[in-house]
Scaffold this active site. Structure first.
Site, PDB file in Angstrom:
ATOM      1  N   LYS A   1       7.884  -4.054  -7.788  1.00  0.00           N
ATOM      2  CA  LYS A   1       8.015  -3.832  -6.350  1.00  0.00           C
ATOM      3  C   LYS A   1       9.482  -3.845  -5.917  1.00  0.00           C
ATOM      4  O   LYS A   1       9.865  -3.147  -4.972  1.00  0.00           O
ATOM      5  CB  LYS A   1       7.214  -4.878  -5.586  1.00  0.00           C
TER       6      LYS A   1
ATOM      7  N   SER B   1       6.189  -5.101  -0.739  1.00  0.00           N
ATOM      8  CA  SER B   1       5.708  -6.479  -0.751  1.00  0.00           C
ATOM      9  C   SER B   1       6.851  -7.425  -0.423  1.00  0.00           C
ATOM     10  O   SER B   1       8.032  -7.076  -0.582  1.00  0.00           O
ATOM     11  CB  SER B   1       5.147  -6.820  -2.130  1.00  0.00           C
TER      12      SER B   1
ATOM     13  N   TYR C   1       4.844  -7.811 -11.595  1.00  0.00           N
ATOM     14  CA  TYR C   1       4.487  -7.126 -10.356  1.00  0.00           C
ATOM     15  C   TYR C   1       5.667  -7.163  -9.385  1.00  0.00           C
ATOM     16  O   TYR C   1       6.036  -6.147  -8.790  1.00  0.00           O
ATOM     17  CB  TYR C   1       3.263  -7.796  -9.749  1.00  0.00           C
TER      18      TYR C   1
END
Length: 234
Positions: free
Chosen positions: A147, A130, A143
């Site tokens: 990542k 991401s 999150y």
């Protein structure tokens, strides 16, 4: 690596980017696609082989390896996300859940299938990452942290798997029109566009695919910032 005649395993294949990967792999002539999901009944795309796989469960990973011993391409797509910052009361629990799937799940799958890829000639891994691997504005705090860790894992795997001729490609993108970010404002790229660019990059032998304009700008900005710290020639 070429997609035509490849045997692929896609984790989290029942929706979003994972579903787009399974469709595009079939369209490009993959010989077989194992479409892995926690509930294989949720995989409804004709022509694929549904596979029960929760990447947080070692017994299911072992069963997947036993069944999918012909795999030449693994796409680590399975992931979970949540909106919120690190100062939220439940942030530790949320972070542990993010890391269990987004980092440790990717690690488990990569470890388990590395010998399979070696046996089948090397093959490739695509790890779905991401734009928030590089930046964290607090909106998707846990999150983003997971990542970032997955990006570091991907870079290490590229070196560790080079001897067995396994290609490792990192896929970075900004908002994609999936369930994870549907409630967030801002432009979103379709999963189909992201997947097409990812597979084009894989076939071109790229270590990293930066799949949209916003992500390219962020990557360029980070590269410029890093360069400013490097010693200059006299």
């Amino acid at each position: 690596m070429k997609i035509h005649n490849a045997v692929a395993l896609v984790t989290g294949a029942n929706r979003g980017i994972g579903l787009a990967f399974t469709r595009e792999l079939m369209a490009r002539g993959a010989r077989k696609v194992y479409a892995a999901a926690r509930d294989p009944a949720s995989v409804t795309l004709p022509g694929v082989e549904p596979l029960r796989l929760d990447v947080t469960k070692p017994d299911q990973i072992a069963a997947a390896v036993a069944r999918a011993g012909d795999v030449t391409l693994v796409i680590n797509n399975a992931g979970v996300g949540a909106v919120g910052g690190f100062l939220a009361p439940d942030s530790e629990a949320v972070a542990r859940r993010m890391f269990e799937t987004n980092f440790f799940g990717m690690l488990r799958i990569s470890q388990a299938f590395a010998p399979v890829l070696k046996e089948n000639g090397g093959g490739a891994l695509i790890n779905v990452l991401s734009i928030v691997s590089w930046v964290n504005g607090g909106q998707l705090a846990a999150y983003a942290a997971s990542k970032s860790a997955a990006w570091s894992l991907t870079n290490a795997l590229r070196h560790e798997l080079a001897a067995q001729k396994t290609q490792v490609t990192a896929l970075h993108m900004a908002f994609v029109d999936t369930d994870l970010v549907r409630a967030l404002d801002g432009p979103k790229t379709s999963p189909e566009e992201i997947v097409q660019r990812a597979l084009d990059g894989l076939e071109a032998g790229l270590d990293e695919v930066v799949a949209d304009e916003l992500t390219r700008r962020v990557k360029q900005g980070l590269s410029a910032a890093a360069a400013s710290y490097l010693p200059q020639r006299a």
